[in-house]
Design an enzyme around this catalytic site. Structure first.
Site, PDB file in Angstrom:
ATOM      1  N   SER A   1      38.030  48.045  45.835  1.00 14.82           N
ATOM      2  CA  SER A   1      38.883  48.456  44.707  1.00 14.82           C
ATOM      3  C   SER A   1      38.959  49.975  44.694  1.00 14.82           C
ATOM      4  O   SER A   1      38.074  50.663  45.208  1.00 14.82           O
ATOM      5  CB  SER A   1      38.254  47.996  43.390  1.00 14.82           C
TER       6      SER A   1
ATOM      7  N   TYR B   1      30.736  46.976  37.461  1.00 17.87           N
ATOM      8  CA  TYR B   1      31.777  46.568  38.417  1.00 17.87           C
ATOM      9  C   TYR B   1      32.054  47.650  39.459  1.00 17.87           C
ATOM     10  O   TYR B   1      32.093  47.366  40.663  1.00 17.87           O
ATOM     11  CB  TYR B   1      33.055  46.236  37.650  1.00 17.87           C
TER      12      TYR B   1
HETATM   13  P1  NAD Z   1      41.594  36.774  39.543  1.00 26.93           P
HETATM   14  O1  NAD Z   1      40.888  36.555  38.267  1.00 26.93           O
HETATM   15  O2  NAD Z   1      42.884  36.103  39.721  1.00 26.93           O
HETATM   16  O3  NAD Z   1      40.680  36.385  40.766  1.00 26.93           O
HETATM   17  C1  NAD Z   1      39.287  36.490  40.752  1.00 26.93           C
HETATM   18  C2  NAD Z   1      38.744  35.155  41.184  1.00 26.93           C
HETATM   19  O4  NAD Z   1      37.338  35.279  41.394  1.00 26.93           O
HETATM   20  C3  NAD Z   1      38.894  34.058  40.148  1.00 26.93           C
HETATM   21  O5  NAD Z   1      40.133  33.403  40.251  1.00 26.93           O
HETATM   22  C4  NAD Z   1      37.735  33.139  40.493  1.00 26.93           C
HETATM   23  O6  NAD Z   1      38.167  32.069  41.283  1.00 26.93           O
HETATM   24  C5  NAD Z   1      36.807  33.998  41.324  1.00 26.93           C
HETATM   25  N1  NAD Z   1      35.482  34.027  40.735  1.00 26.93           N
HETATM   26  C6  NAD Z   1      35.038  34.788  39.712  1.00 26.93           C
HETATM   27  N2  NAD Z   1      33.756  34.468  39.432  1.00 26.93           N
HETATM   28  C7  NAD Z   1      33.380  33.488  40.300  1.00 26.93           C
HETATM   29  C8  NAD Z   1      32.202  32.750  40.510  1.00 26.93           C
HETATM   30  N3  NAD Z   1      31.114  32.951  39.772  1.00 26.93           N
HETATM   31  N4  NAD Z   1      32.209  31.801  41.477  1.00 26.93           N
HETATM   32  C9  NAD Z   1      33.299  31.566  42.209  1.00 26.93           C
HETATM   33  N5  NAD Z   1      34.455  32.252  42.069  1.00 26.93           N
HETATM   34  C10 NAD Z   1      34.485  33.197  41.120  1.00 26.93           C
HETATM   35  O7  NAD Z   1      41.745  38.349  39.677  1.00 26.93           O
HETATM   36  P2  NAD Z   1      42.147  39.289  40.915  1.00 26.93           P
HETATM   37  O8  NAD Z   1      42.496  40.568  40.289  1.00 26.93           O
HETATM   38  O9  NAD Z   1      43.096  38.643  41.812  1.00 26.93           O
HETATM   39  O10 NAD Z   1      40.760  39.508  41.643  1.00 26.93           O
HETATM   40  C11 NAD Z   1      40.588  39.315  43.020  1.00 26.93           C
HETATM   41  C12 NAD Z   1      39.771  40.453  43.600  1.00 26.93           C
HETATM   42  O11 NAD Z   1      40.509  41.653  43.522  1.00 26.93           O
HETATM   43  C13 NAD Z   1      38.440  40.713  42.892  1.00 26.93           C
HETATM   44  O12 NAD Z   1      37.448  40.952  43.862  1.00 26.93           O
HETATM   45  C14 NAD Z   1      38.733  41.972  42.120  1.00 26.93           C
HETATM   46  O13 NAD Z   1      37.561  42.709  41.903  1.00 26.93           O
HETATM   47  C15 NAD Z   1      39.693  42.666  43.052  1.00 26.93           C
HETATM   48  N6  NAD Z   1      40.481  43.728  42.457  1.00 26.93           N
HETATM   49  C16 NAD Z   1      41.374  43.434  41.469  1.00 26.93           C
HETATM   50  C17 NAD Z   1      42.120  44.460  40.914  1.00 26.93           C
HETATM   51  C18 NAD Z   1      43.100  44.215  39.810  1.00 26.93           C
HETATM   52  O14 NAD Z   1      43.588  45.171  39.217  1.00 26.93           O
HETATM   53  N7  NAD Z   1      43.445  42.979  39.488  1.00 26.93           N
HETATM   54  C19 NAD Z   1      41.965  45.769  41.390  1.00 26.93           C
HETATM   55  C20 NAD Z   1      41.059  46.019  42.409  1.00 26.93           C
HETATM   56  C21 NAD Z   1      40.326  44.984  42.935  1.00 26.93           C
END
Ligand code: NAD
Ligand code: MG
Length: 301
Positions: A193, A206
């Site tokens: 991220s 985080y």
């Molecule tokens: P999202 O909520 O759609 O996806 C995150 C997923 O993580 C969830 O759908 C869930 O299936 C999984 N998860 C969470 N806890 C879990 C657990 N205990 N066991 C199994 N699965 C679990 O959100 P997203 O934004 O698509 O996140 C995906 C990745 O992208 C993450 O690693 C997040 O840190 C990263 N990210 C997101 C952003 C943003 O702005 N959305 C920015 C930078 C990085």
């Protein structure tokens, strides 16, 4: 093929291509559901067109029900990869939509829900994926957990531990379990991220997990170079997914999500997926140890 799908490649102004803030407040309980977001995120359901870049690959994708993981699953399926998808049991409604869409691409789609906080589940997941797919070529660690806390004094050890378990330990456990199965040419893709480099004041657990993911990715890439296995990470900026309204940010910040990056809006999951496709594909044959930013201009160093 519909005009909308062909439009994926038409030149457009990126500042207005997708919704811009302000958005509505929309609190959800974590982990949240994509189908309850306003506006609904674009995961490429009607806009991602593949070219067989991952034909026949066997890929395990975590966090695949929603957000970036869903967009990666749709893109990988349309690029010809067979999939094993995982997510939390309470996310089954989101997962059903992805499974159906990915199957429409004519590839194998297997799925298993479970909690990545447990090492035993991580190990079982890799074995199940390996058996179901008849091998394993690509491990995509997308699952992540983000709950903001204004003050360090209010950040409990349990919360700190949970964030590290899901974001860092699960990645470590899954990589370790997958390694004996990965052939030369395989690819591991982690999800870092912008928070690794420019942490928010309210993400005291985080942000450090994301810095750990960057260092882990670079270390493993060095270790596995001679094995012919590439290891990279994608570092997204603000992306419109359930992670944010479901406790990742205060609602006030959700309203203005993405406003402060140069493109002036959050990215949509479909805009992040092509980085994963590239890193998984043979087009990235000389790319390893790299952290690929997709940030709307809030650039990685
Ligand atoms: P999202 O909520 O759609 O996806 C995150 C997923 O993580 C969830 O759908 C869930 O299936 C999984 N998860 C969470 N806890 C879990 C657990 N205990 N066991 C199994 N699965 C679990 O959100 P997203 O934004 O698509 O996140 C995906 C990745 O992208 C993450 O690693 C997040 O840190 C990263 N990210 C997101 C952003 C943003 O702005 N959305 C920015 C930078 C990085
Ligand atoms: Mg989800």
């Amino acid at each position: 093929m519909s005009d909308r799908i062909l439009d994926q490649f038409a030149m457009r102004d990126p500042t207005t291509q997708y919704p811009r803030p302000p958005f509505e407040e929309q609190p959800q309980e974590p982990p949240g559901l994509a189908r309850d977001m306003l506006p609904r995120p674009d995961h490429g359901e009607t806009s991602y067109r593949g070219f067989g870049r991952l034909k026949g690959r066997k890929a395990l994708i975590t966090g695949a029900d929603s957000g970036i993981g869903r967009a990666v699953a749709i893109a990988f399926a349309r690029e010809g990869a067979n999939l094993f998808l995982t997510y939390l049991p309470e996310e089954q409604p989101d997962a059903e939509e992805v499974i159906e869409l990915a199957k429409k691409a004519g590839v194998q789609v297997h799925a298993m829900a479970g909690n990545l906080r447990h090492e035993d589940f991580c190990k079982e997941l890799v074995e199940r994926a390996h058996t179901a797919l008849g091998g394993l070529d690509v491990l995509v660690n997308v699952a992540g957990h983000q709950i903001y806390e204004e003050k360090l004094q209010d950040l409990t050890s349990e919360a700190f531990d949970a964030t590290f378990k899901i974001n860092v330990y699960a990645m470590f456990w899954l990589c370790k379990a997958a390694l004996p199965h990965l052939p030369r040419g395989a690819s591991i893709i982690n999800t870092a991220s912008i928070q690794a480099y420019d942490p928010s004041a309210i993400l005291g657990d985080y942000a450090p997990t994301k810095a750990a993911i960057v260092a882990f990715t670079k270390a493993l890439a060095k270790q596995l170079g001679k094995e012919g296995i590439r290891v990279n990470a994608v570092a997204p900026g603000p992306v419109w997914t359930p992670l944010q309204p479901a406790g990742g940010q205060p609602q006030e910040k959700v309203k203005n999500f993405g406003a402060n990056v140069p493109l002036g809006r959050p990215g949509q999951p479909v805009e992040v997926a092509p980085a994963y496709v590239f890193l998984a594909s043979q087009e990235a044959s000389f790319v390893t140890g790299e952290i690929y930013g997709v940030t709307g201009g809030h650039a990685t160093p």
